[in-house]
Write an enzyme that holds these catalytic residues in place. Structure first.
Site, PDB file in Angstrom:
ATOM      1  N   LYS A   1      -7.762  -4.589  13.334  1.00  0.00           N
ATOM      2  CA  LYS A   1      -6.582  -3.890  13.867  1.00  0.00           C
ATOM      3  C   LYS A   1      -6.180  -4.434  15.241  1.00  0.00           C
ATOM      4  O   LYS A   1      -5.003  -4.464  15.578  1.00  0.00           O
ATOM      5  CB  LYS A   1      -6.836  -2.380  13.914  1.00  0.00           C
ATOM      6  CG  LYS A   1      -6.981  -1.745  12.526  1.00  0.00           C
ATOM      7  CD  LYS A   1      -5.709  -1.899  11.713  1.00  0.00           C
ATOM      8  CE  LYS A   1      -5.800  -1.214  10.359  1.00  0.00           C
ATOM      9  NZ  LYS A   1      -4.543  -1.326   9.588  1.00  0.00           N
TER      10      LYS A   1
ATOM     11  N   SER B   1      -2.735  -0.394  -6.803  1.00  0.00           N
ATOM     12  CA  SER B   1      -2.949   0.698  -7.773  1.00  0.00           C
ATOM     13  C   SER B   1      -1.611   1.161  -8.350  1.00  0.00           C
ATOM     14  O   SER B   1      -0.796   1.768  -7.665  1.00  0.00           O
ATOM     15  CB  SER B   1      -3.705   1.857  -7.131  1.00  0.00           C
ATOM     16  OG  SER B   1      -3.029   2.334  -6.006  1.00  0.00           O
TER      17      SER B   1
ATOM     18  N   ASN C   1       1.203  -2.379   5.373  1.00  0.00           N
ATOM     19  CA  ASN C   1       0.460  -1.131   5.499  1.00  0.00           C
ATOM     20  C   ASN C   1      -0.861  -1.119   4.719  1.00  0.00           C
ATOM     21  O   ASN C   1      -1.795  -0.429   5.107  1.00  0.00           O
ATOM     22  CB  ASN C   1       1.370   0.020   5.022  1.00  0.00           C
ATOM     23  CG  ASN C   1       0.627   1.306   4.793  1.00  0.00           C
ATOM     24  OD1 ASN C   1       0.329   2.051   5.717  1.00  0.00           O
ATOM     25  ND2 ASN C   1       0.285   1.585   3.529  1.00  0.00           N
TER      26      ASN C   1
ATOM     27  N   TYR D   1     -13.306  -3.252  11.147  1.00  0.00           N
ATOM     28  CA  TYR D   1     -12.007  -2.565  11.132  1.00  0.00           C
ATOM     29  C   TYR D   1     -11.330  -2.675  12.501  1.00  0.00           C
ATOM     30  O   TYR D   1     -10.158  -3.037  12.601  1.00  0.00           O
ATOM     31  CB  TYR D   1     -12.219  -1.103  10.747  1.00  0.00           C
ATOM     32  CG  TYR D   1     -10.928  -0.303  10.583  1.00  0.00           C
ATOM     33  CD1 TYR D   1     -10.169  -0.413   9.422  1.00  0.00           C
ATOM     34  CD2 TYR D   1     -10.485   0.557  11.576  1.00  0.00           C
ATOM     35  CE1 TYR D   1      -8.993   0.318   9.260  1.00  0.00           C
ATOM     36  CE2 TYR D   1      -9.310   1.300  11.427  1.00  0.00           C
ATOM     37  CZ  TYR D   1      -8.576   1.173  10.263  1.00  0.00           C
ATOM     38  OH  TYR D   1      -7.417   1.896  10.108  1.00  0.00           O
TER      39      TYR D   1
ATOM     40  N   VAL E   1      -2.791  -8.002  -1.630  1.00  0.00           N
ATOM     41  CA  VAL E   1      -2.254  -8.688  -0.446  1.00  0.00           C
ATOM     42  C   VAL E   1      -3.172  -9.786   0.097  1.00  0.00           C
ATOM     43  O   VAL E   1      -2.827 -10.474   1.052  1.00  0.00           O
ATOM     44  CB  VAL E   1      -1.895  -7.708   0.699  1.00  0.00           C
ATOM     45  CG1 VAL E   1      -0.785  -6.764   0.282  1.00  0.00           C
ATOM     46  CG2 VAL E   1      -3.127  -6.959   1.200  1.00  0.00           C
TER      47      VAL E   1
ATOM     48  N   GLY F   1       0.833  -1.207   0.000  1.00  0.00           N
ATOM     49  CA  GLY F   1       0.000   0.000   0.000  1.00  0.00           C
ATOM     50  C   GLY F   1       0.866   1.255   0.000  1.00  0.00           C
ATOM     51  O   GLY F   1       0.453   2.296   0.505  1.00  0.00           O
TER      52      GLY F   1
HETATM   53  P1  NAP Z   1      -5.015   4.897   1.798  1.00  0.00           P
HETATM   54  O1  NAP Z   1      -4.624   6.293   1.517  1.00  0.00           O
HETATM   55  O2  NAP Z   1      -6.360   4.417   1.385  1.00  0.00           O
HETATM   56  O3  NAP Z   1      -3.886   3.948   1.158  1.00  0.00           O
HETATM   57  C1  NAP Z   1      -3.999   2.578   1.191  1.00  0.00           C
HETATM   58  C2  NAP Z   1      -3.256   1.989   0.006  1.00  0.00           C
HETATM   59  O4  NAP Z   1      -3.377   0.556   0.089  1.00  0.00           O
HETATM   60  C3  NAP Z   1      -3.854   2.403  -1.335  1.00  0.00           C
HETATM   61  O5  NAP Z   1      -2.852   2.669  -2.288  1.00  0.00           O
HETATM   62  C4  NAP Z   1      -4.663   1.183  -1.714  1.00  0.00           C
HETATM   63  O6  NAP Z   1      -4.872   1.039  -3.111  1.00  0.00           O
HETATM   64  C5  NAP Z   1      -3.793   0.057  -1.187  1.00  0.00           C
HETATM   65  N1  NAP Z   1      -4.524  -1.200  -1.071  1.00  0.00           N
HETATM   66  C6  NAP Z   1      -5.828  -1.376  -0.697  1.00  0.00           C
HETATM   67  N2  NAP Z   1      -6.149  -2.661  -0.768  1.00  0.00           N
HETATM   68  C7  NAP Z   1      -5.040  -3.332  -1.187  1.00  0.00           C
HETATM   69  C8  NAP Z   1      -4.760  -4.700  -1.464  1.00  0.00           C
HETATM   70  N3  NAP Z   1      -5.688  -5.642  -1.341  1.00  0.00           N
HETATM   71  N4  NAP Z   1      -3.513  -5.022  -1.856  1.00  0.00           N
HETATM   72  C9  NAP Z   1      -2.562  -4.078  -2.014  1.00  0.00           C
HETATM   73  N5  NAP Z   1      -2.770  -2.774  -1.789  1.00  0.00           N
HETATM   74  C10 NAP Z   1      -4.005  -2.404  -1.384  1.00  0.00           C
HETATM   75  O7  NAP Z   1      -4.928   4.554   3.344  1.00  0.00           O
HETATM   76  P2  NAP Z   1      -4.024   5.141   4.543  1.00  0.00           P
HETATM   77  O8  NAP Z   1      -4.875   6.041   5.340  1.00  0.00           O
HETATM   78  O9  NAP Z   1      -2.715   5.602   4.026  1.00  0.00           O
HETATM   79  O10 NAP Z   1      -3.856   3.809   5.397  1.00  0.00           O
HETATM   80  C11 NAP Z   1      -2.682   3.015   5.388  1.00  0.00           C
HETATM   81  C12 NAP Z   1      -2.736   2.077   6.591  1.00  0.00           C
HETATM   82  O11 NAP Z   1      -2.783   2.865   7.789  1.00  0.00           O
HETATM   83  C13 NAP Z   1      -3.968   1.176   6.634  1.00  0.00           C
HETATM   84  O12 NAP Z   1      -3.626  -0.087   7.129  1.00  0.00           O
HETATM   85  C14 NAP Z   1      -4.885   1.888   7.615  1.00  0.00           C
HETATM   86  O13 NAP Z   1      -5.789   1.009   8.242  1.00  0.00           O
HETATM   87  C15 NAP Z   1      -3.867   2.432   8.585  1.00  0.00           C
HETATM   88  N6  NAP Z   1      -4.364   3.560   9.384  1.00  0.00           N
HETATM   89  C16 NAP Z   1      -4.807   4.687   8.786  1.00  0.00           C
HETATM   90  C17 NAP Z   1      -5.283   5.739   9.568  1.00  0.00           C
HETATM   91  C18 NAP Z   1      -5.785   7.025   8.984  1.00  0.00           C
HETATM   92  O14 NAP Z   1      -6.353   7.837   9.751  1.00  0.00           O
HETATM   93  N7  NAP Z   1      -5.603   7.288   7.690  1.00  0.00           N
HETATM   94  C19 NAP Z   1      -5.301   5.601  10.962  1.00  0.00           C
HETATM   95  C20 NAP Z   1      -4.846   4.431  11.534  1.00  0.00           C
HETATM   96  C21 NAP Z   1      -4.374   3.414  10.727  1.00  0.00           C
HETATM   97  P3  NAP Z   1      -6.387   1.317  -3.739  1.00  0.00           P
HETATM   98  O15 NAP Z   1      -6.934   2.515  -3.110  1.00  0.00           O
HETATM   99  O16 NAP Z   1      -6.151   1.430  -5.203  1.00  0.00           O
HETATM  100  O17 NAP Z   1      -7.222   0.143  -3.356  1.00  0.00           O
END
Ligand code: NAP
Length: 254
Positions: free
Chosen positions: A162, A42, A93, A158, A67, A16
């Site tokens: 986590k 992506s 991630n 979710y 993944v 990711g």
């Molecule tokens: P994001 O901007 O949506 O980025 C996630 C990336 O993962 C995107 O490029 C997405 O591609 C890719 N992805 C999704 N499904 C996938 C798969 N099956 N195989 C490979 N790649 C895949 O999210 P983010 O906010 O950066 O989050 C990253 C991590 O941090 C996640 O685990 C999330 O739960 C965690 N997190 C985020 C937050 C927050 O507030 N943002 C808080 C706590 C934890 P597509 O969009 O093309 O599917």
């Protein structure tokens, strides 16, 4: 002292890694010397991120991977070894968020969240871990969430995924310490990414964040990168199975 953060010539896979927190971590690791594999579903954004890493003078390749698919994960590992000959760091991630009242969560949504956020982390750790065991070294960093420690409303799948990531981190940290593989997690609070864009556009949600978070704001992806550099480097050599919360203080107050 500065050299304890040095990652020169280390090879890191960031799932990711195309955008958001994964991208910020990939750039952070590259800034400290690592070569990077952007492993994402992506491709367009992944290529862009790889280009930014190359501008820093590091090597970067893009591998398309879902993944949830073991065969694609095995290919990701093979391609990385073919290209870089080794894997030093895995950042698990790639994740998704789906929200609904518990009584309305579909089985398909529950399965999808678990497949990406929890099973995907395990499958990537297992495939990469087998290579790390051969070399008797490695660092795995799982991006969990404070939602794995305290419940976010309408996010049962979710939250559960986590919470699972945190216990997976402890399990792998415990079992793989004998192979000199350290496994730790970062638990972010609310960070400004595509995942949270709609929530943060909602005035009520933003107000709630301002009230609940002592630092009174959402975080930025770059504010997660420092902990990843720390966990990937010698600076954290006495840590395994541990979780670092980066949440503006959210989980420290009642
Ligand atoms: P994001 O901007 O949506 O980025 C996630 C990336 O993962 C995107 O490029 C997405 O591609 C890719 N992805 C999704 N499904 C996938 C798969 N099956 N195989 C490979 N790649 C895949 O999210 P983010 O906010 O950066 O989050 C990253 C991590 O941090 C996640 O685990 C999330 O739960 C965690 N997190 C985020 C937050 C927050 O507030 N943002 C808080 C706590 C934890 P597509 O969009 O093309 O599917």
């Amino acid at each position: 002292m500065k050299e304890i953060f040095d990652l020169t010539d280390q090879v890191a896979i960031v799932t990711g890694g195309a955008r958001g927190i994964g991208k910020a971590i990939a750039l952070g690791l590259a800034n400290f010397g690592a070569n990077i594999v952007i492993a994402d579903i992506s491709l367009r954004e992944a290529e862009q991120t790889a280009g930014e890493i190359e501008k820093l003078g590091r090597k970067a390749i893009v591998v398309k991977v879902d993944v949830t698919k073991k065969r694609e994960i095995d290919k990701m590992v093979r391609k990385t070894i073919q290209h870089f000959r080794k894997i030093d760091i895995l950042v698990n991630n790639a994740g998704i968020l789906k929200t609904a009242e518990p009584e309305n969560i579909s089985e398909a949504d529950w399965d999808k969240v678990m497949a990406i956020n929890l099973k995907g982390y395990f499958l990537c750790a297992q495939a990469v871990g087998r290579e790390m065991i051969k070399r008797k070294q490695g660092k795995i960093i799982n991006i969990a969430s404070i939602a794995g420690e305290i419940a976010f409303a309408q996010a049962a799948a979710y939250n559960s995924s986590k919470g699972g990531v945190i216990l997976l981190t402890e399990s792998l940290g415990c079992d793989w310490a004998k192979h000199n593989i350290r496994v730790n997690a970062i638990a972010p609070g609310v960070i400004e990414t595509a995942m949270t864009k709609d929530f943060l556009a909602n005035k009520k949600f933003l107000e709630m964040v301002k009230v609940k978070v002592p630092l009174s704001r959402a975080g930025k992806p770059e504010e997660i990168a420092g902990a990843a550099i720390f966990l990937a480097s010698k600076a954290s050599s006495y840590m395994t199975g541990n979780v670092i919360n980066i949440d503006g203080g959210w989980t420290t107050i009642l």
